[in-house]
Design a protein around this motif. Structure first.
Motif, PDB file in Angstrom:
ATOM      1  N   ARG A 140     -22.587  42.432-124.177  1.00  0.00           N
ATOM      2  CA  ARG A 140     -22.158  42.559-125.582  1.00  0.00           C
ATOM      3  C   ARG A 140     -22.696  41.381-126.381  1.00  0.00           C
ATOM      4  O   ARG A 140     -23.180  40.394-125.814  1.00  0.00           O
ATOM      5  CB  ARG A 140     -20.625  42.582-125.664  1.00  0.00           C
ATOM      6  CG  ARG A 140     -19.966  43.670-124.823  1.00  0.00           C
ATOM      7  CD  ARG A 140     -18.474  43.416-124.755  1.00  0.00           C
ATOM      8  NE  ARG A 140     -17.773  44.395-123.943  1.00  0.00           N
ATOM      9  CZ  ARG A 140     -16.482  44.313-123.633  1.00  0.00           C
ATOM     10  NH1 ARG A 140     -15.763  43.286-124.081  1.00  0.00           N
ATOM     11  NH2 ARG A 140     -15.912  45.239-122.878  1.00  0.00           N
ATOM     12  N   ALA A 197      -5.681  39.310-132.171  1.00  0.00           N
ATOM     13  CA  ALA A 197      -5.593  40.589-131.456  1.00  0.00           C
ATOM     14  C   ALA A 197      -6.081  41.740-132.330  1.00  0.00           C
ATOM     15  O   ALA A 197      -6.805  42.634-131.860  1.00  0.00           O
ATOM     16  CB  ALA A 197      -4.158  40.839-131.013  1.00  0.00           C
ATOM     17  N   LEU A 200      -9.855  41.644-132.509  1.00  0.00           N
ATOM     18  CA  LEU A 200     -10.437  42.148-131.269  1.00  0.00           C
ATOM     19  C   LEU A 200     -10.336  43.666-131.182  1.00  0.00           C
ATOM     20  O   LEU A 200     -11.240  44.332-130.666  1.00  0.00           O
ATOM     21  CB  LEU A 200      -9.745  41.490-130.076  1.00  0.00           C
ATOM     22  CG  LEU A 200     -10.083  40.013-129.855  1.00  0.00           C
ATOM     23  CD1 LEU A 200      -9.089  39.370-128.893  1.00  0.00           C
ATOM     24  CD2 LEU A 200     -11.494  39.855-129.312  1.00  0.00           C
ATOM     25  N   GLU A 201      -9.262  44.223-131.687  1.00  0.00           N
ATOM     26  CA  GLU A 201      -9.140  45.682-131.695  1.00  0.00           C
ATOM     27  C   GLU A 201     -10.184  46.317-132.601  1.00  0.00           C
ATOM     28  O   GLU A 201     -10.783  47.346-132.266  1.00  0.00           O
ATOM     29  CB  GLU A 201      -7.736  46.083-132.153  1.00  0.00           C
ATOM     30  CG  GLU A 201      -6.638  45.844-131.124  1.00  0.00           C
ATOM     31  CD  GLU A 201      -6.785  46.733-129.905  1.00  0.00           C
ATOM     32  OE1 GLU A 201      -7.443  47.796-129.993  1.00  0.00           O
ATOM     33  OE2 GLU A 201      -6.251  46.361-128.842  1.00  0.00           O
ATOM     34  N   ARG A 202     -10.412  45.701-133.772  1.00  0.00           N
ATOM     35  CA  ARG A 202     -11.426  46.238-134.682  1.00  0.00           C
ATOM     36  C   ARG A 202     -12.809  46.178-134.066  1.00  0.00           C
ATOM     37  O   ARG A 202     -13.670  47.010-134.358  1.00  0.00           O
ATOM     38  CB  ARG A 202     -11.424  45.465-136.009  1.00  0.00           C
ATOM     39  CG  ARG A 202     -10.210  45.687-136.871  1.00  0.00           C
ATOM     40  CD  ARG A 202     -10.447  45.270-138.319  1.00  0.00           C
ATOM     41  NE  ARG A 202     -10.809  43.862-138.467  1.00  0.00           N
ATOM     42  CZ  ARG A 202      -9.920  42.884-138.603  1.00  0.00           C
ATOM     43  NH1 ARG A 202      -8.623  43.160-138.582  1.00  0.00           N
ATOM     44  NH2 ARG A 202     -10.324  41.645-138.767  1.00  0.00           N
ATOM     45  N   GLU A 203     -13.027  45.174-133.228  1.00  0.00           N
ATOM     46  CA  GLU A 203     -14.335  44.984-132.594  1.00  0.00           C
ATOM     47  C   GLU A 203     -14.327  45.462-131.142  1.00  0.00           C
ATOM     48  O   GLU A 203     -15.163  45.035-130.338  1.00  0.00           O
ATOM     49  CB  GLU A 203     -14.727  43.505-132.637  1.00  0.00           C
ATOM     50  CG  GLU A 203     -14.856  42.932-134.035  1.00  0.00           C
ATOM     51  CD  GLU A 203     -16.117  43.401-134.745  1.00  0.00           C
ATOM     52  OE1 GLU A 203     -17.001  43.989-134.070  1.00  0.00           O
ATOM     53  OE2 GLU A 203     -16.226  43.193-135.968  1.00  0.00           O
ATOM     54  N   ALA A 204     -13.419  46.332-130.797  1.00  0.00           N
ATOM     55  CA  ALA A 204     -13.236  46.745-129.401  1.00  0.00           C
ATOM     56  C   ALA A 204     -14.548  47.209-128.768  1.00  0.00           C
ATOM     57  O   ALA A 204     -15.310  47.981-129.366  1.00  0.00           O
ATOM     58  CB  ALA A 204     -12.196  47.867-129.314  1.00  0.00           C
ATOM     59  N   GLY A 205     -14.814  46.695-127.571  1.00  0.00           N
ATOM     60  CA  GLY A 205     -16.022  47.065-126.850  1.00  0.00           C
ATOM     61  C   GLY A 205     -17.263  46.320-127.271  1.00  0.00           C
ATOM     62  O   GLY A 205     -18.344  46.567-126.709  1.00  0.00           O
ATOM     63  N   ARG A 206     -17.140  45.386-128.229  1.00  0.00           N
ATOM     64  CA  ARG A 206     -18.307  44.667-128.730  1.00  0.00           C
ATOM     65  C   ARG A 206     -18.221  43.160-128.517  1.00  0.00           C
ATOM     66  O   ARG A 206     -19.201  42.446-128.726  1.00  0.00           O
ATOM     67  CB  ARG A 206     -18.498  44.940-130.226  1.00  0.00           C
ATOM     68  CG  ARG A 206     -18.664  46.415-130.578  1.00  0.00           C
ATOM     69  CD  ARG A 206     -18.917  46.602-132.061  1.00  0.00           C
ATOM     70  NE  ARG A 206     -20.191  45.995-132.445  1.00  0.00           N
ATOM     71  CZ  ARG A 206     -20.360  45.158-133.466  1.00  0.00           C
ATOM     72  NH1 ARG A 206     -19.323  44.798-134.198  1.00  0.00           N
ATOM     73  NH2 ARG A 206     -21.551  44.673-133.742  1.00  0.00           N
ATOM     74  N   LEU A 235      -5.691  37.985-124.055  1.00  0.00           N
ATOM     75  CA  LEU A 235      -6.525  38.826-124.923  1.00  0.00           C
ATOM     76  C   LEU A 235      -7.928  38.962-124.357  1.00  0.00           C
ATOM     77  O   LEU A 235      -8.531  40.045-124.400  1.00  0.00           O
ATOM     78  CB  LEU A 235      -6.577  38.238-126.334  1.00  0.00           C
ATOM     79  CG  LEU A 235      -5.320  38.387-127.183  1.00  0.00           C
ATOM     80  CD1 LEU A 235      -5.466  37.623-128.494  1.00  0.00           C
ATOM     81  CD2 LEU A 235      -5.033  39.869-127.473  1.00  0.00           C
ATOM     82  N   THR A 238      -7.748  41.424-121.526  1.00  0.00           N
ATOM     83  CA  THR A 238      -7.532  42.798-122.004  1.00  0.00           C
ATOM     84  C   THR A 238      -8.819  43.407-122.537  1.00  0.00           C
ATOM     85  O   THR A 238      -9.102  44.583-122.309  1.00  0.00           O
ATOM     86  CB  THR A 238      -6.455  42.805-123.100  1.00  0.00           C
ATOM     87  OG1 THR A 238      -5.217  42.365-122.535  1.00  0.00           O
ATOM     88  CG2 THR A 238      -6.277  44.202-123.693  1.00  0.00           C
ATOM     89  N   HIS A 239      -9.600  42.607-123.233  1.00  0.00           N
ATOM     90  CA  HIS A 239     -10.796  43.130-123.891  1.00  0.00           C
ATOM     91  C   HIS A 239     -12.072  42.878-123.094  1.00  0.00           C
ATOM     92  O   HIS A 239     -13.173  43.174-123.583  1.00  0.00           O
ATOM     93  CB  HIS A 239     -10.921  42.530-125.287  1.00  0.00           C
ATOM     94  CG  HIS A 239      -9.885  43.047-126.237  1.00  0.00           C
ATOM     95  ND1 HIS A 239     -10.076  44.184-126.987  1.00  0.00           N
ATOM     96  CD2 HIS A 239      -8.636  42.595-126.532  1.00  0.00           C
ATOM     97  CE1 HIS A 239      -8.999  44.405-127.730  1.00  0.00           C
ATOM     98  NE2 HIS A 239      -8.110  43.457-127.479  1.00  0.00           N
TER      99      HIS A 239
END
Length: 460
Positions: A140, A197, A200-206, A235, A238-239
Motif C-alpha cells: 500500500r 480511527a 483509517l476507515e475512510r482510507e481502508a485498504g490503502r 488500530l 485492525t487495518h
C-alpha cells in the motif's frame, strides 16, 4: 548593562561571522532555523561537558546540546577516545566492518524488543527507510501521520500541525515542495483515537503505515494520553498497517529502550537518530525481522556512510556509558528537579508558564496553565520564549532552544541547575508576562527565510 537592565555581552565576532557567512552560505548559517536565531546566529568554537563556548569567548550552560543528541554532553571522554582510536584506523572502507555488527547487536539488546535493524546517517533518512519498508510489506502507499510530529525535511512527510484539510490530506509546508509529493500523506490529530480511527476507515485498504512521534517532541514533549499508544497499536493491527515510532528526538532521552521501555507499547518499526552516537552522524531503523529483512527481497537500502566504523565506534561507546547502573534514574531526577524549580520561579514572578519534565527533557510553555498535547502547546505565546526570554538568558550565560525545550545531559550537575534557575528568576522580573489563552495559530508556510515553527523544527 543594556537599556532593559540586563547584563550585556559583546557578540561582535559572532555578528561578523554571520555577515561573512551570508556572502557564502545561503541564509548565513548552515540551516534556515539557525539563520533565524535572535539576536543573530551565534558561532561556537568548542564545548566540554554541559558547557559551550562562542567565538567571542563567552561560556554558556548548554541546554541545546546539538538539538538534543548530546545526551552525554560535549566531548565525553569515553566517546572521544573511541572516535580517536577509530580515526587512527580509518573512517570509511566502502565495505563492512566488525563494529557495525557488534554495535547492531548491542543496540538491539539495549532496545530489548526489536529483532533486526538497519544503519543510516540521519533521522530524515531513517524515516524514509521505515516508510519504504512499510509500503513494501503492505503493498500500500498511504501514510497516516499524527499531527505535531516532525519527521524530517523530506517532501513526502513535511507537513505542519495544521497543514491538512478536513479530509486529512496533507498540504505542503515549504516553498518548492511539490503537491504531488504529499499525495499519499494523511494527517490526524495527536491524541485523538476516534478521529484517527475514522480516517483509517475512510482510507481502508490503502494505509501502509501509522507514523507517530510517541511524545510529540516538537509540539509539547508530552506524556501520551492514557491508552493512546496502545490504541494506535490496535488500530494498526485492525487495518493491517505498520506502526512506526519516530524516536529521533525522544529515543534515548526516555530510556535506553526508548518509548517502548517507558510506555510498554511495541511498534513494528522505530527510527533513532544522532543520540545513539553522541552527536556523530548516525541513525537507525529497528523493528520486526520480517519487515526489516525486506531489504534482502527487493527493497533498496543504500548509503555510502551507512554503518561506517567511526559512527559505530561512537555508538558502542555511547551505549557503554548509558548502560551503566543509575544513569537514567539520575537523569529523570535532574529533569524533575529543574522543572519544579523553574515552575516555582514562574509562579513567584506572576507568570503563567507550564513547566514539565519527560525523560531527560524539560519543557516550558508560556501562557498556558497545563499542556496535555499539541493543541495546548500551540496556544502558547508565540514570541515570549524566543523574543523575550532567549536573548536575555543568553546574556546570563544560558543557551536555550526555541520552542521551550531544555535538554539535559549526564554532565549537567548542581552548578548548571543553579545557574539556569537563577538566570530564569532574574529574567522573569524584567520581561512582560506571556499572553495567555491564545487560540492555536496555523503554521506558516516558509517563504524565503522562515520563522521558527515548533511543529517542524527538529533539525538544526
Amino acid at each position: 548593562m543594556d537599556p532593559t537592565g540586563e547584563a550585556s555581552r559583546d557578540w561582535s565576532r559572532s555578528a561578523a561571522a554571520y555577515e561573512h557567512g551570508r556572502r557564502s552560505v545561503g541564509g548565513g548559517a548552515a540551516t534556515s532555523v539557525r539563520a533565524g536565531w535572535r539576536p543573530h546566529p551565534l558561532f561556537f568554537t568548542h564545548g566540554s561537558g554541559p558547557r559551550i563556548v562562542d567565538v567571542d569567548g563567552h561560556s554558556y550552560v548548554d541546554h541545546v546540546l546539538g538539538w538534543g543528541p548530546l545526551l552525554l554532553g560535549h566531548a565525553h571522554p569515553v566517546v572521544t577516545a573511541a572516535a580517536h582510536a577509530q580515526l587512527d584506523r580509518g573512517v570509511l572502507f566502502g565495505s563492512s566492518s566488525p563494529a557495525e555488527v557488534t554495535a547492531a547487536r548491542r543496540f538491539l539488546a539495549a532496545l530489548g524488543w526489536a529483532e533486526r535493524m538497519l544503519w543510516t546517517n540521519t533521522g530524515t533518512e531513517a524515516v524514509q527507510i521505515a516508510l519504504r519498508l512499510a509500503r513494501a510489506h503492505t503493498g500500500r502507499d498511504v501514510v497516516v501521520k499524527l499531527g505535531g510530529g516532525y519527521h524530517g525535511w523530506h517532501d513526502t512527510v513535511l507537513a505542519g500541525y495544521r497543514d491538512y484539510g478536513d479530509d486529512g490530506v496533507a498540504r505542503g509546508h515549504s516553498a518548492g515542495q511539490p503537491a504531488s509529493a504529499l499525495t499519499d500523506l494523511r494527517v490526524a490529530r495527536y491524541g485523538d483515537l476516534p478521529g484517527t480511527a475514522a480516517l483509517l476507515e475512510r482510507e481502508a485498504g490503502r494505509v501502509a503505515a501509522i507514523l507517530v512521534d510517541p511524545t510529540s517532541s516538537n509540539t509539547g514533549s508530552v506524556e501520551p494520553p492514557p491508552g493512546y499508544l496502545a490504541g494506535l497499536r490496535a488500530l494498526a493491527d485492525t487495518h493491517g498497517a505498520v506502526l512506526i515510532f519516530d524516536e529521533v528526538v525522544s529515543g534515548l532521552r526516555l530510556s535506553l529502550a526508548g518509548a517502548t521501555g517507558r510506555f510498554g507499547v511495541v511498534p513494528d518499526l522505530a527510527t533513532y537518530g544522532k543520540a545513539i552516537g553522541s552527536g556523530i552522524a548516525v541513525a537507525a531503523v529497528a523493528g520486526r525481522g520480517d519487515v526489516v529483512d525486506l531489504v534482502t527481497r527487493g527493497v533498496v537500502h543504500s548509503g555510502t556512510f551507512n554503518g561506517n566504523p567511526l559512527a559505530t565506534a561512537a555508538v558502542l561507546a555511547t551505549l557503554d556509558v548509558l548502560g551503566a547502573d543509575g544513569v537514567y534514574p539520575a537523569l529523570d531526577r535532574a529533569a524533575v528537579a529543574l522543572a519544579d524549580d523553574l515552575r516555582a520561579v514562574a509562579v513567584r514572578a506572576g507568570h503563567v508558564v507550564d513547566v514539565r519534565a519527560l525523560g531527560a527533557t524539560v519543557v516550558a510553555t508560556p501562557g498556558v496553565e497545563r499542556v496535555a498535547g499539541p493543541d495546548d502547546f500551540l496556544r502558547a505565546d508565540p514570541t515570549w520564549w524566543s523574543h523575550e526570554l532567549i536573548p536575555r538568558m543568553l546574556a546570563h550565560g544560558i543557551y536555550l532552544l526555541p520552542g521551550g525545550r531544555l535538554f539535559l545531559s549526564t554532565e549537567h550537575g548542581a552548578a548548571e541547575h543553579d545557574e539556569t534557575v537563577a538566570a530564569f528568576a532574574a529574567v522573569l522580573t524584567r520581561i512582560r508576562p506571556p499572553v495567555t489563552a491564545r487560540p492555536p495559530s496555523r503554521t506558516a508556510t516558509h517563504r524565503g527565510r522562515p520563522t521558527w515553527d515548533s511543529s517542524t523544527g527538529r533539525s538544526s
